[in-house]
Scaffold this motif. Structure first.
Motif, PDB file in Angstrom:
ATOM      1  N   GLY A  78       0.812  -1.223   0.000  1.00 33.81           N
ATOM      2  CA  GLY A  78       0.000   0.000   0.000  1.00 33.81           C
ATOM      3  C   GLY A  78       0.839   1.263   0.000  1.00 33.81           C
ATOM      4  O   GLY A  78       0.351   2.328   0.388  1.00 33.81           O
ATOM      5  N   GLY A 297      -4.502  -3.116  -9.201  1.00 32.55           N
ATOM      6  CA  GLY A 297      -4.067  -2.633  -7.889  1.00 32.55           C
ATOM      7  C   GLY A 297      -3.127  -1.457  -8.021  1.00 32.55           C
ATOM      8  O   GLY A 297      -2.918  -0.916  -9.099  1.00 32.55           O
ATOM      9  N   CYS A 298      -2.562  -1.080  -6.890  1.00 38.32           N
ATOM     10  CA  CYS A 298      -1.606   0.014  -6.863  1.00 38.32           C
ATOM     11  C   CYS A 298      -0.193  -0.574  -6.785  1.00 38.32           C
ATOM     12  O   CYS A 298      -0.027  -1.771  -6.548  1.00 38.32           O
ATOM     13  N   CYS A 301       1.115  -3.701  -4.345  1.00 35.61           N
ATOM     14  CA  CYS A 301       0.073  -4.147  -3.406  1.00 35.61           C
ATOM     15  C   CYS A 301      -0.646  -5.385  -3.920  1.00 35.61           C
ATOM     16  O   CYS A 301      -1.315  -5.328  -4.950  1.00 35.61           O
ATOM     17  N   VAL A 303      -3.208  -6.781  -2.686  1.00 34.92           N
ATOM     18  CA  VAL A 303      -4.668  -6.800  -2.436  1.00 34.92           C
ATOM     19  C   VAL A 303      -5.419  -6.603  -3.747  1.00 34.92           C
ATOM     20  O   VAL A 303      -6.453  -7.225  -3.978  1.00 34.92           O
ATOM     21  N   ARG A 304      -4.895  -5.774  -4.623  1.00 32.84           N
ATOM     22  CA  ARG A 304      -5.511  -5.524  -5.935  1.00 32.84           C
ATOM     23  C   ARG A 304      -7.026  -5.367  -5.808  1.00 32.84           C
ATOM     24  O   ARG A 304      -7.801  -6.178  -6.291  1.00 32.84           O
ATOM     25  N   CYS A 305      -7.414  -4.278  -5.166  1.00 37.32           N
ATOM     26  CA  CYS A 305      -8.842  -4.108  -4.846  1.00 37.32           C
ATOM     27  C   CYS A 305      -9.596  -3.269  -5.877  1.00 37.32           C
ATOM     28  O   CYS A 305     -10.742  -2.924  -5.668  1.00 37.32           O
ATOM     29  N   LYS A 306      -8.942  -2.932  -7.000  1.00 36.49           N
ATOM     30  CA  LYS A 306      -9.573  -1.994  -7.952  1.00 36.49           C
ATOM     31  C   LYS A 306     -10.326  -2.738  -9.047  1.00 36.49           C
ATOM     32  O   LYS A 306      -9.715  -3.428  -9.864  1.00 36.49           O
ATOM     33  N   CYS A 518      -1.634   3.167   2.340  1.00 34.98           N
ATOM     34  CA  CYS A 518      -3.073   3.003   2.110  1.00 34.98           C
ATOM     35  C   CYS A 518      -3.829   2.801   3.425  1.00 34.98           C
ATOM     36  O   CYS A 518      -3.402   2.036   4.282  1.00 34.98           O
TER      37      CYS A 518
HETATM   38  S1  SF4 Z   1      -5.537  -2.020  -0.813  1.00 38.86           S
HETATM   39 FE1  SF4 Z   1      -6.332  -1.387  -2.829  1.00 38.86          FE
HETATM   40  S2  SF4 Z   1      -6.276   0.879  -2.775  1.00 38.86           S
HETATM   41 FE2  SF4 Z   1      -4.947   0.144  -1.111  1.00 38.86          FE
HETATM   42  S3  SF4 Z   1      -2.908   0.076  -2.046  1.00 38.86           S
HETATM   43 FE3  SF4 Z   1      -3.804  -1.967  -2.277  1.00 38.86          FE
HETATM   44  S4  SF4 Z   1      -4.744  -1.975  -4.315  1.00 38.86           S
HETATM   45 FE4  SF4 Z   1      -4.362   0.182  -3.747  1.00 38.86          FE
END
Ligand code: SF4
Length: 628
Positions: A78, A297-298, A301, A303-306, A518
């Protein structure tokens, strides 16, 4: 400024004056970095020091500051983030309001760090459209006449192609920013946005279309092995929290959103109602099953939440613009009474193409919908648009007209606070903003400290740098236990203990915007872990106490900035509707208690070292080392 920096910073700030085309580089030293950390901290310092009193937010005297933090671009999850700030054009005065703080994800922040700079200060105003090109320690101002009027996708493509590098990261505006829509956002790529506070309008007011960055050298960190260890620990534990696991699976607004009306956390029809059974048609679980074509994602990261959405009927939606986050699903969906998922996704795409903040776009439209239904706006006012809750056709038309400032869109483009001034006739009863910033899409009537955050935070009704009450269980207290907070307190309670908890958690959230990291997985990071990260990156042996002190310094500096821009304690007020119950649902019995909230505001001033009018005491300024 003399002490050298051992890790986490380039030690350089880029200053660009667009009035006289001068590009300069300034050095930072370790003591300054430790006092303000980076991100929102740097932004606040420079705005307080350099923006004159009562400045016009859309005039050349305002400054636009982009700042990374020591953690930006490192291996910490993040860390692909940075902050953007300026004096906000939103508010009751035509000169704008107080400070705008806005965070953005994606890749731009990490690229800026690799380009050799920690922050960029843009000042003055160009006589013609320009964009800035920053690469490996150098910067230049280039002509943008051929880009003016283009949407964000066309602009990004053109910049990458004329500079000959597809890996260039671009912060940019579309027609919304160019037309100085007061809540225009600043896009970073096509779906990561510094959304809040109108920073895109400030960029447009400077005749500036974009900042393109590219770099190849990240600054060193002080203790690389320790940083690897912490990064590994965070990755190993990342999905232990069910919220992070849901984020990975569906992104924000996942299936949990379906239950938000049950607990009274989903804004419905301009925060008037509580129930919205149609939420079952618009949450991210449905997106996953219907229109989603991928996840992104960003920087760094996993998590790749996008979400990425794509469809061709009944509108064409371009996947390049990503997909709607929770805030868009609520602001352009339930809060406008709209249950048409494709229309919400189309509106989200348009906001990203035109550079409009989805929250404020939905906020001003839902406010106008209520005014129309109550007879405060007529068909003549709206140019023939039947602006009723639930009309996705009207909502989409408004988004187009706002970006281009056409007809009624020109009035909406001034923002909710200015629309109230124009309408009068009691319309402020339904205006859901604080200091001009339309409310983030979570409900203060069920979280009293979060409501206090809407009131007193320098940038208004923001949901990010705030505190979501969750200290009703021992588990919820975990992050703040090292500060001696051992007693639980109910989420809808507001008492001195809750105010102290708010101050502490608000500081913890501020740290994420200074370092910059993040917020979405902040449940994994207590003060101790944040101290460990700071030490690994910078070499500084910090403590919880130091983080609280840095937080006090930044909140107090921002308070001083707002006071100099003409804001007073009277601006620390919640919309009246939050003191009333919703028409139905779990919050239909009572709103917030105005007397308790007033006492909480006063107690917050006391523990911040501010006087009864919310003005920082001279002794407090001296103690914190704020001397300008
Ligand atoms: S949790 Fe989602 S918004 Fe936060 S850095 Fe990772 S991909 Fe980006």
């Amino acid at each position: 400024m003399s002490e050298s920096i051992s890790g986490g910073y380039n030690g350089k700030i880029l200053r660009i004056n667009l009035s006289n085309n001068v590009v300069g580089i300034e050095k930072l030293d370790s003591k300054f970095c430790r006092k303000y950390l980076g991100g929102t901290g740097f932004i606040t310092y420079f705005l307080l020091k350099e923006v004159p009193e009562e400045a016009d937010a859309l005039g050349p005297e305002n400054k636009l500051v982009f700042a990374s933090g020591p953690v930006t671009g490192t291996s910490i999850i993040g860390s692909g983030r940075h902050s953007v700030g300026a004096k906000s054009p939103l508010g009751e005065s035509p000169l704008g309001g107080g400070i705008a703080w806005s965070g953005a994800g994606g890749y731009w922040g990490a690229e800026l760090k690799r380009s050799g700079f920690d922050a960029v200060i843009v000042e003055g105003k160009s006589s013609k459209p320009v964009y800035i090109w920053i690469h490996d320690g150098e910067a230049s101002i280039l002509d943008a006449g051929h880009l003016w009027g283009k949407n964000t996708k066309e602009t990004q493509q053109d910049i990458r192609s004329e500079l000959g590098d597809e890996k260039i990261q671009v912060a940019l505006i579309g027609p919304g920013g160019e037309n100085k829509v007061r809540f225009a956002c600043l896009m970073h790529g096509l779906h990561d946005t510094a959304g809040r506070g109108g920073v895109g309008a400030v960029m447009g007011s400077k005749n500036m279309k974009a900042i393109a960055v590219r770099g190849h050298n990240a600054p060193k960190v002080a203790k690389p092995e320790r940083l690897k260890e912490i990064s590994r620990f965070l990755r190993d534990n990342l999905y232990k929290d069910f919220l992070t696991a849901e984020l990975h699976d569906t992104g924000t607004g996942g299936p949990l959103m379906e239950h938000m009306p049950d607990i009274g956390d989903l804004p419905v029809r301009n925060w008037r109602d509580g129930l919205f059974p149609e939420v079952s048609k618009i949450h991210a679980g449905v997106i996953k099953e219907t229109i989603r074509v991928g996840m992104e994602g960003c920087f760094g990261c996993p998590v790749r939440c996008k979400k990425v959405v794509k469809f061709d009927e009944p509108y064409v939606v371009d996947p390049a613009y990503g997909g709607p986050e929770y805030e868009a699903l609520a602001a352009l969906g339930s809060n406008c009474g709209i249950d048409d998922l494709r229309a919400i996704a189309k509106a989200n795409e348009l906001c990203n193409a035109y550079s409009l903040d989805v929250i404020s776009t939905g906020g001003v439209i839902s406010f106008a919908m209520e005014c129309f239904e109550r007879g405060l706006l007529s068909l003549k006012d709206t140019g023939g648009i039947e602006l009723r809750f639930g009309s996705h056709e009207a909502m989409l038309k408004c988004v187009e007209m706002i970006a281009r400032r056409q007809g009624f869109g020109n009035i909406l483009a001034e923002g909710t606070a200015q629309l109230v001034k124009r309408l009068g006739r009691g319309s402020e009863e339904y205006a859901m903003h604080v200091k001009g910033l339309d409310a983030g899409q979570h409900e203060p009537r069920r979280m009293a400290a979060f409501g206090l955050g809407f009131m007193v935070n320098p940038h208004g009704a923001d949901h990010c740098c705030n505190a979501m009450d969750s200290w009703d269980t021992d588990m919820g207290l975990k992050a703040v236990q090292p500060l001696g907070f051992l007693d639980t307190v109910a989420n809808n309670e507001i008492n001195p203990l809750k105010v102290a908890l708010f101050k502490t958690e608000n500081t913890r959230q501020l740290m994420f915007d200074c370092l910059v990291m993040c917020h979405l997985y902040s449940m994994l990071l207590d003060f101790k872990t944040v101290s460990d990260i700071i030490e690994a990156v910078t070499g500084w042996d910090t403590s919880v106490a130091e983080q609280i002190r840095v937080g006090e310094r930044i909140f107090t500096s921002a308070r001083l900035f707002n006071i100099r821009q003409g804001l007073t304690a009277k601006d620390d007020k919640l919309p009246k509707r939050y003191f009333q119950p919703t028409t139905d649902g779990p919050l239909s019995k009572a709103g917030l208690d105005p007397d308790k909230m007033e006492k909480a505001r006063k107690y917050y001033y006391t523990i911040m070292g501010w006087d009864k009018e919310g003005i920082p005491l001279p002794e407090k300024l001296e103690e914190l080392g704020i001397d300008f």
